[in-house]
Write an enzyme that holds these catalytic residues in place. Sequence first.
Site, PDB file in Angstrom:
ATOM      1  CE1 TYR A 273      -1.329   2.065  15.239  1.00  0.00           C
ATOM      2  CE2 TYR A 273      -2.626   2.637  17.229  1.00  0.00           C
ATOM      3  CZ  TYR A 273      -2.340   2.001  16.121  1.00  0.00           C
ATOM      4  OH  TYR A 273      -2.975   0.883  15.859  1.00  0.00           O
TER       5      TYR A 273
ATOM      6  CD  GLN B 297       8.728   6.850  17.138  1.00  0.00           C
ATOM      7  OE1 GLN B 297       7.457   6.804  17.404  1.00  0.00           O
ATOM      8  NE2 GLN B 297       9.531   6.693  17.888  1.00  0.00           N
TER       9      GLN B 297
ATOM     10  CG  PHE C 202       7.778   4.007  15.063  1.00  0.00           C
ATOM     11  CD1 PHE C 202       9.067   3.902  14.814  1.00  0.00           C
ATOM     12  CD2 PHE C 202       6.965   4.427  14.144  1.00  0.00           C
ATOM     13  CE1 PHE C 202       9.586   4.307  13.640  1.00  0.00           C
ATOM     14  CE2 PHE C 202       7.523   4.845  12.941  1.00  0.00           C
ATOM     15  CZ  PHE C 202       8.995   4.772  12.646  1.00  0.00           C
TER      16      PHE C 202
ATOM     17  CE  LYS D  72      -4.346   2.358  13.048  1.00  0.00           C
ATOM     18  NZ  LYS D  72      -4.517   1.473  11.828  1.00  0.00           N
TER      19      LYS D  72
ATOM     20  CG  ASN E 117      -5.161  -5.911   8.845  1.00  0.00           C
ATOM     21  OD1 ASN E 117      -5.334  -5.774  10.155  1.00  0.00           O
ATOM     22  ND2 ASN E 117      -4.143  -6.484   8.371  1.00  0.00           N
TER      23      ASN E 117
ATOM     24  CB  VAL F 172      -4.711  -7.948  18.720  1.00  0.00           C
ATOM     25  CG1 VAL F 172      -4.579  -9.283  18.266  1.00  0.00           C
ATOM     26  CG2 VAL F 172      -6.202  -7.840  18.633  1.00  0.00           C
ATOM     27  NE  ARG F 173      -2.119 -13.816  23.187  1.00  0.00           N
ATOM     28  CZ  ARG F 173      -3.218 -13.949  23.713  1.00  0.00           C
ATOM     29  NH1 ARG F 173      -3.734 -13.079  24.550  1.00  0.00           N
ATOM     30  NH2 ARG F 173      -4.123 -14.807  23.235  1.00  0.00           N
TER      31      ARG F 173
ATOM     32  CB  ILE G 242      -0.925   0.084   1.095  1.00  0.00           C
ATOM     33  CG1 ILE G 242      -0.315   0.236   2.429  1.00  0.00           C
ATOM     34  CG2 ILE G 242      -1.869  -1.269   1.054  1.00  0.00           C
ATOM     35  CD1 ILE G 242      -1.385   0.498   3.645  1.00  0.00           C
TER      36      ILE G 242
END
Length: 276
Positions: free
Chosen positions: A193, A105, A94, A197, A89, A230-231, A63
């Site tokens: 981040y 970043q 970082f 989002k 997805n 989520v792991r 992407i």
Amino acid sequence: MSTKVTVVTGSNKGIGLAIVRALCQQHYHGDVYLTARDSGRGDEAVKSLAADGLTAKFHQLDINDEKSIVSAAAFFKKTYGGVDVLINNAGIAFKDADPAPFPVQAEVTLKTNYFATRDMLTHFLPLIKSGGRVVNVSSFVGARTLNKCSAALQQRFRSDDITEEELTGLMEQFVDLAKKGEHEKGGWANTAYGTSKTGLTVLTMIHARRLTKERPHDGILVNACCPGWVRTDMAGPKAPKSPEEGAVTPVFLALLPVGATDPHGRFVSDKEVQPW
């Protein structure tokens, strides 16, 4: 009847792979495409699914490379006449301990999570078929980040008349200010981040409004969602959810039944619409 087709970006591992697996397991009638930058890793992921009796197809897609997006869009248009489900997805974050300076970043994170995902939507939204579903994997961190921004920024990000051009200008402004170390003075939260989002969720809402206006009878639903903590390689081993649990909400939105009108243009977590 044409074959239904689903495209999942960044899906050779983690939540993306779990989404592909869930779609294959739910006897989804159609072709599910696992995509990745690296063809070798993509092929390995398809083989791992095949070992469990699940059939997915692979298409190379980076992407961050607009040529790769254009090439993939042309393939799906020629092969299927369009796309039924698009799940954006692919994303990066970082680690807290990463030594990269904040300006770096900011630029790198927004390049993938906002600008490259926007490129995907620019080229793929026109391909979404009637009754299609678009799911942008965002994060609750975006909502938290929004609440830490200045009142003026919050007002724009929550407004019904913000345009894609204005939003993109604001994302560019954040990166520019971050490079000067002035983003907090400019009313932004101190998180690349989270800002990326926030931008992705607002972009989702803009596209939903646009589709409702431009294709009112096509029944296309566009939503942003949070898979949860989520792991994965990105979030680390201490997160409470498995990738399979993280896939639940994206898959729920991807498979909203024919004729559904809601959610649309919403931010969804744990299969529930969240305030924005």
